[in-house]
Design a protein around this motif. Structure first.
Motif, PDB file in Angstrom:
ATOM      1  N   MET A 192      46.925  35.098  61.762  1.00 39.50           N
ATOM      2  CA  MET A 192      47.659  36.301  62.140  1.00 39.50           C
ATOM      3  C   MET A 192      48.202  37.034  60.913  1.00 39.50           C
ATOM      4  O   MET A 192      48.605  38.173  60.988  1.00 39.50           O
ATOM      5  N   GLN A 193      48.218  36.386  59.783  1.00 42.80           N
ATOM      6  CA  GLN A 193      48.837  36.971  58.618  1.00 42.80           C
ATOM      7  C   GLN A 193      47.990  38.050  57.958  1.00 42.80           C
ATOM      8  O   GLN A 193      48.220  38.450  56.847  1.00 42.80           O
ATOM      9  N   GLY A 194      47.001  38.568  58.645  1.00 40.10           N
ATOM     10  CA  GLY A 194      46.343  39.776  58.185  1.00 40.10           C
ATOM     11  C   GLY A 194      45.093  39.535  57.392  1.00 40.10           C
ATOM     12  O   GLY A 194      44.670  38.425  57.113  1.00 40.10           O
ATOM     13  N   SER A 195      44.465  40.651  57.076  1.00 40.37           N
ATOM     14  CA  SER A 195      43.202  40.629  56.379  1.00 40.37           C
ATOM     15  C   SER A 195      43.417  40.305  54.912  1.00 40.37           C
ATOM     16  O   SER A 195      44.461  40.586  54.346  1.00 40.37           O
ATOM     17  N   PRO A 196      42.394  39.741  54.245  1.00 43.17           N
ATOM     18  CA  PRO A 196      42.530  39.441  52.825  1.00 43.17           C
ATOM     19  C   PRO A 196      42.657  40.722  52.000  1.00 43.17           C
ATOM     20  O   PRO A 196      42.191  41.773  52.402  1.00 43.17           O
ATOM     21  N   ILE A 197      43.268  40.592  50.835  1.00 47.36           N
ATOM     22  CA  ILE A 197      43.422  41.746  49.955  1.00 47.36           C
ATOM     23  C   ILE A 197      42.348  41.759  48.872  1.00 47.36           C
ATOM     24  O   ILE A 197      42.397  42.619  47.983  1.00 47.36           O
ATOM     25  N   MET A 198      41.389  40.837  48.976  1.00 49.98           N
ATOM     26  CA  MET A 198      40.387  40.737  47.929  1.00 49.98           C
ATOM     27  C   MET A 198      39.568  42.014  47.808  1.00 49.98           C
ATOM     28  O   MET A 198      39.268  42.479  46.693  1.00 49.98           O
ATOM     29  N   GLY A 199      39.186  42.615  48.948  1.00 53.82           N
ATOM     30  CA  GLY A 199      38.381  43.840  48.906  1.00 53.82           C
ATOM     31  C   GLY A 199      39.080  44.961  48.166  1.00 53.82           C
ATOM     32  O   GLY A 199      38.522  45.523  47.204  1.00 53.82           O
ATOM     33  N   PRO A 200      40.307  45.339  48.581  1.00 54.05           N
ATOM     34  CA  PRO A 200      41.027  46.375  47.844  1.00 54.05           C
ATOM     35  C   PRO A 200      41.279  46.028  46.383  1.00 54.05           C
ATOM     36  O   PRO A 200      41.215  46.901  45.510  1.00 54.05           O
ATOM     37  N   LEU A 201      41.525  44.732  46.097  1.00 51.75           N
ATOM     38  CA  LEU A 201      41.777  44.328  44.715  1.00 51.75           C
ATOM     39  C   LEU A 201      40.531  44.521  43.853  1.00 51.75           C
ATOM     40  O   LEU A 201      40.608  45.023  42.727  1.00 51.75           O
ATOM     41  N   VAL A 202      39.380  44.139  44.388  1.00 49.35           N
ATOM     42  CA  VAL A 202      38.124  44.337  43.660  1.00 49.35           C
ATOM     43  C   VAL A 202      37.881  45.821  43.421  1.00 49.35           C
ATOM     44  O   VAL A 202      37.470  46.242  42.333  1.00 49.35           O
ATOM     45  N   ALA A 203      38.158  46.646  44.446  1.00 48.65           N
ATOM     46  CA  ALA A 203      37.988  48.092  44.302  1.00 48.65           C
ATOM     47  C   ALA A 203      38.897  48.645  43.204  1.00 48.65           C
ATOM     48  O   ALA A 203      38.481  49.507  42.414  1.00 48.65           O
ATOM     49  N   LEU A 204      40.126  48.133  43.144  1.00 46.55           N
ATOM     50  CA  LEU A 204      41.060  48.586  42.110  1.00 46.55           C
ATOM     51  C   LEU A 204      40.560  48.211  40.722  1.00 46.55           C
ATOM     52  O   LEU A 204      40.590  49.029  39.790  1.00 46.55           O
ATOM     53  N   ILE A 205      40.086  46.982  40.573  1.00 52.05           N
ATOM     54  CA  ILE A 205      39.590  46.521  39.266  1.00 52.05           C
ATOM     55  C   ILE A 205      38.363  47.328  38.835  1.00 52.05           C
ATOM     56  O   ILE A 205      38.254  47.752  37.676  1.00 52.05           O
ATOM     57  N   LEU A 206      37.442  47.555  39.767  1.00 56.66           N
ATOM     58  CA  LEU A 206      36.234  48.320  39.446  1.00 56.66           C
ATOM     59  C   LEU A 206      36.586  49.753  39.055  1.00 56.66           C
ATOM     60  O   LEU A 206      35.989  50.312  38.118  1.00 56.66           O
ATOM     61  N   ALA A 207      37.545  50.350  39.760  1.00 54.47           N
ATOM     62  CA  ALA A 207      37.965  51.710  39.425  1.00 54.47           C
ATOM     63  C   ALA A 207      38.574  51.753  38.029  1.00 54.47           C
ATOM     64  O   ALA A 207      38.293  52.669  37.237  1.00 54.47           O
ATOM     65  N   ALA A 208      39.408  50.742  37.713  1.00 55.61           N
ATOM     66  CA  ALA A 208      40.031  50.691  36.390  1.00 55.61           C
ATOM     67  C   ALA A 208      38.968  50.533  35.293  1.00 55.61           C
ATOM     68  O   ALA A 208      39.055  51.183  34.242  1.00 55.61           O
ATOM     69  N   ILE A 209      37.983  49.684  35.537  1.00 58.80           N
ATOM     70  CA  ILE A 209      36.910  49.494  34.552  1.00 58.80           C
ATOM     71  C   ILE A 209      36.140  50.797  34.350  1.00 58.80           C
ATOM     72  O   ILE A 209      35.817  51.190  33.214  1.00 58.80           O
ATOM     73  N   PHE A 210      35.824  51.477  35.444  1.00 58.01           N
ATOM     74  CA  PHE A 210      35.064  52.731  35.350  1.00 58.01           C
ATOM     75  C   PHE A 210      35.814  53.771  34.526  1.00 58.01           C
ATOM     76  O   PHE A 210      35.248  54.389  33.608  1.00 58.01           O
ATOM     77  N   PHE A 211      37.108  53.971  34.826  1.00 56.22           N
ATOM     78  CA  PHE A 211      37.852  55.006  34.115  1.00 56.22           C
ATOM     79  C   PHE A 211      38.142  54.604  32.671  1.00 56.22           C
ATOM     80  O   PHE A 211      38.320  55.476  31.816  1.00 56.22           O
ATOM     81  N   THR A 212      38.154  53.303  32.404  1.00 57.95           N
ATOM     82  CA  THR A 212      38.293  52.851  31.016  1.00 57.95           C
ATOM     83  C   THR A 212      37.099  53.294  30.186  1.00 57.95           C
ATOM     84  O   THR A 212      37.233  53.663  29.013  1.00 57.95           O
ATOM     85  N   THR A 213      35.917  53.262  30.793  1.00 63.31           N
ATOM     86  CA  THR A 213      34.705  53.700  30.079  1.00 63.31           C
ATOM     87  C   THR A 213      34.629  55.218  29.939  1.00 63.31           C
ATOM     88  O   THR A 213      33.873  55.720  29.110  1.00 63.31           O
ATOM     89  N   GLN A 214      35.412  55.935  30.739  1.00 61.28           N
ATOM     90  CA  GLN A 214      35.348  57.397  30.722  1.00 61.28           C
ATOM     91  C   GLN A 214      36.398  58.041  29.829  1.00 61.28           C
ATOM     92  O   GLN A 214      36.229  59.178  29.393  1.00 61.28           O
ATOM     93  N   SER A 215      37.484  57.322  29.569  1.00 54.80           N
ATOM     94  CA  SER A 215      38.549  57.894  28.747  1.00 54.80           C
ATOM     95  C   SER A 215      39.248  56.790  27.960  1.00 54.80           C
ATOM     96  O   SER A 215      39.643  55.771  28.535  1.00 54.80           O
ATOM     97  N   ASP A 216      39.407  57.013  26.668  1.00 54.02           N
ATOM     98  CA  ASP A 216      40.090  56.011  25.840  1.00 54.02           C
ATOM     99  C   ASP A 216      41.604  56.041  26.041  1.00 54.02           C
ATOM    100  O   ASP A 216      42.318  55.168  25.545  1.00 54.02           O
ATOM    101  N   LYS A 217      42.098  57.016  26.808  1.00 54.26           N
ATOM    102  CA  LYS A 217      43.526  57.089  27.081  1.00 54.26           C
ATOM    103  C   LYS A 217      43.920  56.287  28.320  1.00 54.26           C
ATOM    104  O   LYS A 217      45.108  56.061  28.554  1.00 54.26           O
ATOM    105  N   PHE A 218      42.908  55.878  29.120  1.00 49.49           N
ATOM    106  CA  PHE A 218      43.230  55.224  30.386  1.00 49.49           C
ATOM    107  C   PHE A 218      43.822  53.838  30.167  1.00 49.49           C
ATOM    108  O   PHE A 218      44.859  53.502  30.758  1.00 49.49           O
TER     109      PHE A 218
END
Length: 310
Positions: free
Chosen positions: A1-27
């Motif tokens: 009952m304690q809800g859905s895992p947060i692994m999916g959103p966490l992976v999405a956050l990490i992938l987004a951070a990696i992508f924007f790191t490659t796009q801007s050295d200020k990120f």
């Protein structure tokens, strides 16, 4: 009952951070991460209350306007009426609690759908804000600006407001995970009739949830005025949608009874990272809104398909 895992959103956050790191050295800098936290702290705090409501199977369309009313009333009393700032804060919080009780009372007492109740409250509070003032309140006393100030951690300036948001998430996580109150919230959202038959006072749970949620809206109002340095009657108009966005991207089910409060934090950070990263890339803000909308539809689609499969 304690809800859905947060692994999916966490992976999405990490992938987004990696992508924007490659796009801007200020990120990938401490200063930029601190900026992201400051940008999401208001919506993130609103989303805590929104998560509680959604977990019970409801939704709160009035949260952004309740936040705005609290903010403009607190600043107006402190600056224009000469009220002691601490007392002004308490009055602003009390107004939030009153509207939380109104929302919860109408949902439980009359049995009206939360969508209709909070849509009506949204319009009422919107009008009250405009009746009170249509101009921005400036020259706020220092105590109302405190949460917008920063302290240094390893060369990075961290705002007190960001810390407050994180602490609130931790408190909400503990309550939902480790207390009977939290288990009751999930039970009511999952199956209110079964929860009632199990001895849970569903009306009391719902009334408590809407009231506690309103307290978080008042705290969000404090964060808003401390970040902007003004009392803005135009603030909060779309904050309800932004808070819902953070909740659904974080994996909390709009059908109630499933989700993780830390998923909401991750959802708020995903939106913040996308907007910050796209801004660093020089992409117009309208495309940031477009991508956010796509993320919301994708998250809700996954949730509904998951329910259909079960």
């Amino acid at each position: 009952m304690q809800g859905s895992p947060i692994m999916g959103p966490l992976v999405a956050l990490i992938l987004a951070a990696i992508f924007f790191t490659t796009q801007s050295d200020k990120f990938l800098t401490g200063a930029n991460f601190s900026l992201i936290m400051q940008q999401v702290m208001v919506v993130g705090t609103l989303a805590i209350g929104q998560t509680l409501v959604i977990l019970t199977g409801g939704i709160d369309l009035s949260n952004g306007m309740i936040m705005a009313l609290s903010s403009i009333l607190t600043t107006g009393l402190a600056v224009r009426s000469g009220v002691n700032p601490i007392l002004a804060i308490l009055i602003g919080m009390a107004v939030c609690i009153v509207f939380g009780l109104i929302n919860g009372g109408l949902v439980t007492g009359i049995g009206l759908p939360a969508f209709i109740v909070t849509l009506g409250t949204y319009n009422i509070v919107f009008a009250l804000v405009r009746i009170y003032t249509t101009s921005t309140v400036t020259s706020l006393p220092d105590i109302l600006l405190f949460l917008g100030r920063t302290f240094n951690v390893g060369g990075t300036e961290v705002s007190y407001g960001s810390v407050v948001m994180i602490i609130l998430f931790i408190i909400a996580w503990y309550i939902l995970r480790s207390t009977p109150v939290g288990r009751s919230v999930y039970a009511v959202g999952d199956n209110p009739e079964a929860a009632r038959l199990a001895g849970i006072n569903t009306n009391r749970v719902l009334l408590g949830v809407y009231t506690i949620a309103a307290v978080t809206y008042g705290i969000a109002g404090l964060l808003l005025m401390s970040r902007t340095g003004v009392g803005d009657p135009n603030a909060g108009a779309d904050a309800n949608l932004n808070s819902i966005t953070a909740v659904v991207i974080g994996g909390v089910s709009l059908l109630g009874g499933r989700g993780h409060i830390m998923g909401t934090l991750i959802g708020a950070l995903i939106v913040g990272v996308f907007r910050n990263g796209l801004q660093l890339m020089g992409i117009p803000s309208i495309y940031q809104t477009l991508i956010t909308g796509i993320l919301v539809i994708a998250a809700v689609s996954v949730d509904y398909l998951s329910h259909r499969g079960k």
